[in-house]
Design an enzyme around this catalytic site. Sequence first.
Site, PDB file in Angstrom:
ATOM      1  N   ARG A 258     -10.017   0.107   8.838  1.00 33.07           N
ATOM      2  CA  ARG A 258      -9.594  -1.295   8.624  1.00 33.07           C
ATOM      3  C   ARG A 258     -10.653  -2.018   9.260  1.00 33.07           C
ATOM      4  NH1 ARG A 258      -4.243  -1.009   8.616  1.00 33.07           N
ATOM      5  NH2 ARG A 258      -3.171  -2.450   9.893  1.00 33.07           N
TER       6      ARG A 258
ATOM      7  N   LYS B 268       0.909  -1.029  -0.040  1.00 32.93           N
ATOM      8  CA  LYS B 268       0.053   0.057  -0.099  1.00 32.93           C
ATOM      9  C   LYS B 268       0.709   1.279  -0.006  1.00 32.93           C
ATOM     10  CE  LYS B 268      -1.697  -1.649   3.588  1.00 32.93           C
ATOM     11  NZ  LYS B 268      -1.881  -2.888   4.325  1.00 32.93           N
TER      12      LYS B 268
ATOM     13  N   ARG C   2      10.649  -2.699  11.632  1.00 30.29           N
ATOM     14  CA  ARG C   2       9.506  -2.438  12.523  1.00 30.29           C
ATOM     15  C   ARG C   2       9.416  -3.781  13.564  1.00 30.29           C
ATOM     16  NH1 ARG C   2       4.432  -1.328   8.391  1.00 30.29           N
ATOM     17  NH2 ARG C   2       3.463  -2.760  10.019  1.00 30.29           N
TER      18      ARG C   2
ATOM     19  N   ARG D  93      12.208  -6.077   4.728  1.00 35.88           N
ATOM     20  CA  ARG D  93      11.844  -4.723   4.576  1.00 35.88           C
ATOM     21  C   ARG D  93      12.419  -4.088   5.958  1.00 35.88           C
ATOM     22  NH1 ARG D  93       5.325  -3.174   5.077  1.00 35.88           N
ATOM     23  NH2 ARG D  93       5.322  -4.043   6.861  1.00 35.88           N
TER      24      ARG D  93
ATOM     25  N   ARG E 226      -1.338 -10.758  12.094  1.00 37.32           N
ATOM     26  CA  ARG E 226      -1.644  -9.798  11.442  1.00 37.32           C
ATOM     27  C   ARG E 226      -2.344 -10.138   9.901  1.00 37.32           C
ATOM     28  NH1 ARG E 226       3.800  -6.963  10.398  1.00 37.32           N
ATOM     29  NH2 ARG E 226       2.953  -5.333   9.126  1.00 37.32           N
TER      30      ARG E 226
HETATM   31  P1  ATP Z   1       1.840  -2.652   5.831  1.00 34.28           P
HETATM   32  O1  ATP Z   1       3.032  -3.810   6.442  1.00 34.28           O
HETATM   33  O2  ATP Z   1       1.666  -2.840   4.537  1.00 34.28           O
HETATM   34  O3  ATP Z   1       2.282  -1.359   6.463  1.00 34.28           O
HETATM   35  P2  ATP Z   1      -0.099  -3.308   8.012  1.00 34.28           P
HETATM   36  O4  ATP Z   1      -1.550  -3.263   7.826  1.00 34.28           O
HETATM   37  O5  ATP Z   1       0.366  -4.581   8.957  1.00 34.28           O
HETATM   38  O6  ATP Z   1       0.478  -3.220   6.771  1.00 34.28           O
HETATM   39  P3  ATP Z   1       0.304  -0.610   9.007  1.00 34.28           P
HETATM   40  O7  ATP Z   1      -1.105  -0.502   8.470  1.00 34.28           O
HETATM   41  O8  ATP Z   1       1.399  -0.036   9.015  1.00 34.28           O
HETATM   42  O9  ATP Z   1       0.608  -2.207   9.169  1.00 34.28           O
HETATM   43  O10 ATP Z   1      -0.333  -0.878  10.834  1.00 34.28           O
HETATM   44  C1  ATP Z   1       0.569  -1.235  11.770  1.00 34.28           C
HETATM   45  C2  ATP Z   1      -0.289  -1.578  13.032  1.00 34.28           C
HETATM   46  O11 ATP Z   1      -0.971  -0.497  13.439  1.00 34.28           O
HETATM   47  C3  ATP Z   1      -1.312  -2.692  12.671  1.00 34.28           C
HETATM   48  O12 ATP Z   1      -1.109  -3.972  12.796  1.00 34.28           O
HETATM   49  C4  ATP Z   1      -2.337  -2.206  13.867  1.00 34.28           C
HETATM   50  O13 ATP Z   1      -1.971  -2.630  15.192  1.00 34.28           O
HETATM   51  C5  ATP Z   1      -2.262  -0.690  14.067  1.00 34.28           C
HETATM   52  N1  ATP Z   1      -3.340   0.003  12.957  1.00 34.28           N
HETATM   53  C6  ATP Z   1      -2.880   0.576  11.869  1.00 34.28           C
HETATM   54  N2  ATP Z   1      -4.014   1.287  11.381  1.00 34.28           N
HETATM   55  C7  ATP Z   1      -4.980   0.690  11.959  1.00 34.28           C
HETATM   56  C8  ATP Z   1      -6.338   0.755  12.128  1.00 34.28           C
HETATM   57  N3  ATP Z   1      -7.042   1.370  10.891  1.00 34.28           N
HETATM   58  N4  ATP Z   1      -7.169   0.299  12.945  1.00 34.28           N
HETATM   59  C9  ATP Z   1      -6.594  -0.480  13.940  1.00 34.28           C
HETATM   60  N5  ATP Z   1      -5.255  -0.479  14.175  1.00 34.28           N
HETATM   61  C10 ATP Z   1      -4.248  -0.025  13.092  1.00 34.28           C
HETATM   62 MG    MG Z   2       1.840   0.340   5.547  1.00 32.67          MG
END
Ligand code: ATP
Ligand code: MG
Length: 222
Positions: free
Chosen positions: A91, A17, A163, A130, A174
Amino acid sequence: MLNPIRLLLLGPPGAGKGTQTTKLLKQFPNLKTVSSGDILRQHIRNGTRIGVLASQFIKQGKLVPDELITKLVFKHLSTFNDSWILDGFPRTFIQAQNLSQYLNPLNRDISLVIELDVPDSVIMSRIEERWVHLPSGRTYNDTYSKPKVPGLDDITGEPLVKRSDDNKLAMQTRLKEYKTTTAPLKQFYKDRGILTTISGDSSDVIFPILLDAILEKSREAL
Ligand code: ATP
Ligand code: MG
């Protein structure tokens, strides 16, 4: 003349994303964007109260409470103009409902939802490779997008880090959590006729299809 575009990018962790958003910003420099994960990581980095709370959830690969993230994202959205990309929010079904209730009266609801569909096996190997520059959210990958100088961000020269949730155990949670929580979310947008899925193993394959979908949408009559 293109119409405003208000895009939600959905996709499992590591689906790209953030990478797609960066590519889109190059094409459309006026777009605003917000990544819920980046906002939370900033708070953690700055040691704020929100950051301390959020890190308990994030470390384990769990979602943070709906009210917490909704408030944070709305604060950013309120500064946006007509066209934007959301990465990582909404989400959950509740978040989607809250967002719709907020945007609908302003006549600015999401116009397009694109799900990036990437196989779990590709995702797992990407995550292991990553690296992230926390202040900006820029990500790098040991194979596909190496930094110019190993371990350092291309633009600031600051160090790259792993991370806390980019490890096998948190990743499994996740991925599972993504599948459960996004099913009703996808239905919500499918019912509104704005959900599109793009499948592919690499960001370079996905990007042109994504771009086409956006251009097509933005040419539609409002
Ligand atoms: P990516 O690896 O592509 O960044 P991801 O979905 O695992 O995808 P992030 O979107 O960066 O990672 O989110 C990291 C963490 O932050 C999630 O696992 C969650 O704990 C929290 N988080 C982020 N967005 C939300 C949301 N909309 N609602 C609840 N928790 C969120
Ligand atoms: Mg992301």
